[in-house]
Design a protein around this motif. Structure first.
Motif, mmCIF file in Angstrom:
data_model
loop_
_atom_site.group_PDB
_atom_site.id
_atom_site.type_symbol
_atom_site.label_atom_id
_atom_site.label_comp_id
_atom_site.label_asym_id
_atom_site.label_seq_id
_atom_site.Cartn_x
_atom_site.Cartn_y
_atom_site.Cartn_z
ATOM 1 N N ASN A 102 2.605 7.163 4.534
ATOM 2 C CA ASN A 102 3.961 7.297 5.477
ATOM 3 C C ASN A 102 3.769 6.438 6.553
ATOM 4 O O ASN A 102 4.830 5.811 6.965
ATOM 5 C CB ASN A 102 4.088 8.890 5.683
ATOM 6 N N LEU A 103 2.702 6.463 7.393
ATOM 7 C CA LEU A 103 2.290 5.777 8.511
ATOM 8 C C LEU A 103 2.544 4.402 8.176
ATOM 9 O O LEU A 103 3.300 3.554 8.861
ATOM 10 C CB LEU A 103 0.964 5.932 8.781
ATOM 11 N N LEU A 104 1.750 3.813 7.094
ATOM 12 C CA LEU A 104 2.042 2.245 6.655
ATOM 13 C C LEU A 104 3.370 1.800 6.331
ATOM 14 O O LEU A 104 3.734 0.784 6.733
ATOM 15 C CB LEU A 104 0.925 1.929 5.821
ATOM 16 N N TYR A 105 3.949 2.579 5.385
ATOM 17 C CA TYR A 105 5.205 2.494 4.753
ATOM 18 C C TYR A 105 6.377 2.577 5.979
ATOM 19 O O TYR A 105 7.275 1.731 5.542
ATOM 20 C CB TYR A 105 5.427 3.476 3.422
ATOM 21 N N ASN A 106 6.336 3.723 6.455
ATOM 22 C CA ASN A 106 7.610 3.954 7.455
ATOM 23 C C ASN A 106 7.535 3.504 8.948
ATOM 24 O O ASN A 106 8.414 3.935 9.756
ATOM 25 C CB ASN A 106 7.955 5.494 7.054
ATOM 26 N N GLU A 140 -0.353 10.932 4.273
ATOM 27 C CA GLU A 140 0.057 10.697 5.515
ATOM 28 C C GLU A 140 -0.275 9.326 5.995
ATOM 29 O O GLU A 140 0.490 8.657 6.438
ATOM 30 C CB GLU A 140 -1.122 11.601 6.222
ATOM 31 N N LEU A 141 -1.436 8.773 5.361
ATOM 32 C CA LEU A 141 -1.337 7.126 5.668
ATOM 33 C C LEU A 141 -0.455 6.229 4.963
ATOM 34 O O LEU A 141 0.074 5.191 5.369
ATOM 35 C CB LEU A 141 -2.992 6.614 5.371
ATOM 36 N N VAL A 173 0.956 -1.197 -0.049
ATOM 37 C CA VAL A 173 0.019 -0.090 0.167
ATOM 38 C C VAL A 173 0.740 1.140 -0.086
ATOM 39 O O VAL A 173 0.703 2.208 -0.672
ATOM 40 C CB VAL A 173 -0.866 -0.097 1.173
ATOM 41 N N GLY A 174 1.751 1.049 0.577
ATOM 42 C CA GLY A 174 2.793 2.373 1.023
ATOM 43 C C GLY A 174 3.649 2.692 -0.574
ATOM 44 O O GLY A 174 3.952 3.681 -0.961
ATOM 45 N N PHE A 175 4.072 1.496 -0.992
ATOM 46 C CA PHE A 175 4.792 1.671 -2.248
ATOM 47 C C PHE A 175 4.318 2.005 -3.475
ATOM 48 O O PHE A 175 4.666 2.843 -3.916
ATOM 49 C CB PHE A 175 5.712 0.262 -2.352
ATOM 50 N N PHE A 176 2.772 1.537 -3.506
ATOM 51 C CA PHE A 176 2.086 2.081 -4.762
ATOM 52 C C PHE A 176 1.282 3.316 -4.481
ATOM 53 O O PHE A 176 0.261 3.655 -5.222
ATOM 54 C CB PHE A 176 1.088 0.799 -5.166
ATOM 55 N N ASN A 177 1.421 4.085 -3.172
ATOM 56 C CA ASN A 177 0.523 5.188 -2.903
ATOM 57 C C ASN A 177 -0.904 4.919 -3.045
ATOM 58 O O ASN A 177 -1.447 5.714 -3.701
ATOM 59 C CB ASN A 177 1.285 6.385 -3.872
ATOM 60 N N LEU A 178 -1.465 4.042 -2.784
ATOM 61 C CA LEU A 178 -2.897 3.832 -2.855
ATOM 62 C C LEU A 178 -3.683 4.675 -1.760
ATOM 63 O O LEU A 178 -4.891 4.751 -2.050
ATOM 64 C CB LEU A 178 -3.228 2.253 -2.444
ATOM 65 N N LEU A 179 -3.239 5.169 -0.788
ATOM 66 C CA LEU A 179 -4.119 6.041 0.117
ATOM 67 C C LEU A 179 -3.371 7.639 0.199
ATOM 68 O O LEU A 179 -2.506 7.895 -0.605
ATOM 69 C CB LEU A 179 -4.027 5.207 1.496
ATOM 70 N N SER A 180 -3.876 8.203 0.944
ATOM 71 C CA SER A 180 -3.424 9.579 1.256
ATOM 72 C C SER A 180 -1.964 9.534 1.528
ATOM 73 O O SER A 180 -1.481 8.518 2.149
ATOM 74 C CB SER A 180 -4.209 10.557 2.200
#
Length: 109
Positions: free
Chosen positions: A34-38, A31-32, A22-29
């Motif tokens: 960044n929260l998921l990915y980092n 902020e989200l 989700v974080g890699f493909f920028n599926l959400l906002s």
């Protein structure tokens, strides 16, 4: 490794993969993402390493695996722009390397 630990570790790993995707493909906002990915990704991986540590076949890797788990979890709470934010990546690499080298060896007959 008992069944509950295996199940929990599997759930943590799947959750971490979902966070990574989700974080890699920028599926959400942003902020989200960044929260998921980092953050959440490293917390889940650290928890997985923590659960895996007692099951390592080479007991010399027990405490280093706990350190790797701690680095992942502590690094996840550091600000992304901190000069020490790289420790979560070191924890991730260390945990993966320890996992690989602690697997039981199959002997050829």
């Amino acid at each position: 490794m008992n069944t509950n630990t295996t199940t929990i570790q599997g759930i943590l790993s799947i959750g971490a993969l979902i966070c990574l995707a989700v974080g890699f493909f920028n599926l959400l906002s942003p902020e989200l993402n960044n929260l998921l990915y980092n953050k959440i990704f490293y917390i889940l991986i650290g928890a997985s390493f923590f659960l895996q540590a007692p099951t390592l076949t080479n007991k010399n890797f027990l405490y280093p695996m706990y350190v790797a788990a701690g680095l992942c979890i502590i690094g996840a709470f550091l600000p992304t722009d901190s000069q020490y934010s790289y420790i979560k990546t070191i924890g991730l690499f260390a945990g993966v390397i320890l996992s690989i080298f602690s697997r039981p060896r199959q002997t050829r007959q």
